[in-house]
Design a protein around this motif. Structure first.
Motif, mmCIF file in Angstrom:
data_model
loop_
_atom_site.group_PDB
_atom_site.id
_atom_site.type_symbol
_atom_site.label_atom_id
_atom_site.label_comp_id
_atom_site.label_asym_id
_atom_site.label_seq_id
_atom_site.Cartn_x
_atom_site.Cartn_y
_atom_site.Cartn_z
ATOM 1 N N ARG A 161 0.806 -1.241 0.000
ATOM 2 C CA ARG A 161 0.000 0.000 0.000
ATOM 3 C C ARG A 161 0.830 1.279 0.000
ATOM 4 N N ALA A 162 0.858 2.015 1.119
ATOM 5 C CA ALA A 162 1.574 3.298 1.133
ATOM 6 C C ALA A 162 3.078 3.050 1.047
ATOM 7 N N VAL A 163 3.764 3.834 0.224
ATOM 8 C CA VAL A 163 5.210 3.612 0.088
ATOM 9 C C VAL A 163 6.045 4.847 0.402
ATOM 10 N N VAL A 164 5.411 5.875 0.920
ATOM 11 C CA VAL A 164 6.183 7.089 1.175
ATOM 12 C C VAL A 164 5.909 7.615 2.588
ATOM 13 N N LEU A 165 6.987 7.947 3.293
ATOM 14 C CA LEU A 165 6.858 8.692 4.547
ATOM 15 C C LEU A 165 7.358 10.099 4.266
ATOM 16 N N PRO A 223 14.819 16.542 4.312
ATOM 17 C CA PRO A 223 14.412 17.196 3.055
ATOM 18 C C PRO A 223 14.266 16.196 1.900
ATOM 19 N N TYR A 224 13.447 15.201 2.125
ATOM 20 C CA TYR A 224 13.207 14.154 1.117
ATOM 21 C C TYR A 224 11.946 13.418 1.536
ATOM 22 N N ALA A 225 11.545 12.460 0.707
ATOM 23 C CA ALA A 225 10.475 11.555 1.125
ATOM 24 C C ALA A 225 11.124 10.185 1.285
ATOM 25 N N CYS A 226 10.799 9.506 2.352
ATOM 26 C CA CYS A 226 11.409 8.197 2.603
ATOM 27 C C CYS A 226 10.517 7.141 1.944
#
Ligand SMILES: Cc1cc2nc3c(=O)[nH]c(=O)nc-3n(C[C@H](O)[C@H](O)[C@H](O)COP(=O)(O)OP(=O)(O)OC[C@H]3O[C@@H](n4cnc5c(N)ncnc54)[C@H](O)[C@@H]3O)c2cc1C
Length: 451
Positions: free
Chosen positions: A52-56, A108-111
């Motif tokens: 499902r969700a792949v970004v923090l 400063p990114y998306a994990c």
């Protein structure tokens, strides 16, 4: 197998051990509530642990850091610095450069990390703190009794707690049992995106390819791509790479998240599409560089090699009227307790922009803190200071509405990009060249303005 019997009484009962429930439990403990005062249960024998969700996003990483849960996740995920938004002809409309967040956050990114992994890490943290998820226990009933709410389970057991946290997802039973809570289309926000025939049916899949795509979608610096053509949208982004020490499914090869819309006039797509179906959509909607068709991709046709996970779903938005309720019975003895909704039990919306789990986790970190404070400040009398819980619930309600509005704006933006003759399409081409507009987009996605 259920390894332990749950107690019949608890101060806090958390129903559901997805990201919201696990985070609430960890947050409660980190804010000083004894682990034996919290019971967390789930209806399924094992964590759902699907991708499902792949970004923090940055704001979520900050929230997780505040409860000491960020290191494992942050070091296991890939760090997305750039996301390209492309037109159907492969031309770049906007490149979102997440490093523009540098002045505002240490993340400063998306994990990029699969939800399965996020849940495993949160569960590990809970166990380290001495917590335990009791399963399988499916909540089916709830009634006010003396000194709490008695939640009953399919297995003919009950647990009575003063605080019941509904973290049981989009089809929340607790939410339904609490009455007066309505999960419905948000008022004041325009038409539901589930009615858009072009973008409301979505397929997501985690896959590998038979060719090396590292030069096109590198992991360092990370580049993912969302392309939009008249047939629909197509997302491709690296999800895990053994060389970057980020692995999922125990795979020894790079894994990519792909996602695309399937127009409703093409009929209902299979619920778990296999390799042939996915391959046909990659060919029709994906960027030319990953097409298996030699006439579209004369350089080197690319084929899907393995499908690790896939799903099809319809998007829609809904929000509960309120996220807090003090529930009492008809008699003086049945003084009942408090229900609070969190995560998907409180609000759901389109996955465009990858926001659902992120808001859920941020809700849960704050909920753990506020409920802990309420327990500590009111001692045995849950009726005092109810306003603090109500204020918190209202604040999160506002944030959820803001987030739903944002996903709707993104959906509209995507829809306008599907028509190269629309004013919106050309407006975006122009706006995409304005640094302030690009930074604003990144800021909104990061959640930093809507913590
Ligand atoms: C296909 C798909 C793709 C998504 N993509 C993204 C994305 O890219 N980015 C993003 O941020 N979000 C995404 N989301 C949303 C994200 O998955 C959810 O927001 C997130 O899982 C919410 O967490 P939760 O803990 O509130 O609910 P859930 O994850 O649904 O967890 C609820 C838990 O409660 C348990 N439960 C349910 N009923 C009961 C009961 N009666 N008794 C006891 N236990 C019960 C369930 O077993 C489950 O473990 C996606 C969702 C889907 C379906």
């Amino acid at each position: 197998m259920m390894s332990q019997q749950p107690p019949t009484q608890a101060k806090v009962l958390i129903v559901g051990a997805g990201p919201s429930g696990l985070t609430t439990a960890v947050s409660l403990i980190k804010h000083g509530i004894a682990v034996q005062d919290i019971v967390i249960i789930d209806s399924v024998l094992q964590g759902e642990n699907t991708s499902r969700a792949v970004v923090l996003h940055a704001a979520t990483l900050e929230a997780l850091e505040s409860i000491g849960c960020v290191d494992g996740l942050n070091s296991s995920g890939l760090h997305m610095q750039r996301m390209r938004l492309q037109g159907g002809n492969g031309s770049t409309i906007i490149t979102n450069d997440l490093s523009s967040l540098q002045p505002y956050t240490k993340f400063p990114y998306a994990c990029v990390i699969s939800q399965a992994h996020t849940e495993i890490e949160l569960h590990r943290e809970l166990e380290t703190l001495g917590g335990h998820v009791f399963r399988p226990l499916k909540a089916v009933g709830m009634k006010p009794v003396e000194n709490g709410l008695q939640v009953s389970f399919e297995a003919d057991q009950t647990i009575t707690a003063q605080y019941v946290i509904a973290a049981d997802g989009a089809r929340s039973v607790v939410h339904t049992l609490s009455r007066w809570y309505l999960l419905r289309r948000p008022d004041g926000l325009d038409k539901d995106e589930s009615t858009d025939p072009r973008t409301s049916q979505i397929i997501l899949a985690d896959v590998s390819f038979d060719s090396n795509l590292e030069h096109i979608f590198p992991t360092d610096p990370y580049v993912g791509s969302l392309s939009i053509c008249s047939d629909g949208i197509f997302l491709i982004a690296p999800l895990a790479h053994p060389k970057a020490k980020s692995t999922v499914y125990d795979a020894t090869e790079p894994i990519y998240r792909i996602g695309f819309s399937v127009p409703l006039d093409k009929g209902e797509a299979p619920s778990h599409p296999g390799i042939e179906v996915l391959q046909s959509y990659v060919g029709a909607q994906g960027p030319m560089v990953i097409s298996s068709d030699p006439s579209r991709n004369p350089g080197k046709p690319v084929h899907l090699k393995q499908v690790y996970w896939s799903t099809r779903f319809r998007t829609h938005s809904a929000i509960a009227d309120i996220f807090f309720k003090r529930i009492r019975g008809d008699t003086e003895e049945e003084n009942g307790g408090i229900v609070m909704l969190v995560g998907d039990a409180a609000h759901i919306h389109s996955p465009i922009g990858g926001q659902g789990m992120n808001l859920a986790i941020r809700d849960a970190v704050g909920l753990g803190a506020i409920v802990a404070k309420h327990i500590q400040s009111t001692d045995a009398n849950i009726n005092s200071n109810l306003q603090t819980l109500q204020d918190f619930a209202q604040e999160r309600h506002g944030k959820a509405l803001k987030q739903i509005a944002m996903t709707k704006r993104f959906t509209r933006l995507v829809s306008s990009l599907m028509n190269p003759w629309s004013i919106g399409y050309w407006a975006l081409y122009v706006l995409g060249n304005i640094p302030f507009f690009r930074r604003m987009l990144v800021w909104q996605l990061s959640g930093l303005g809507n913590r």
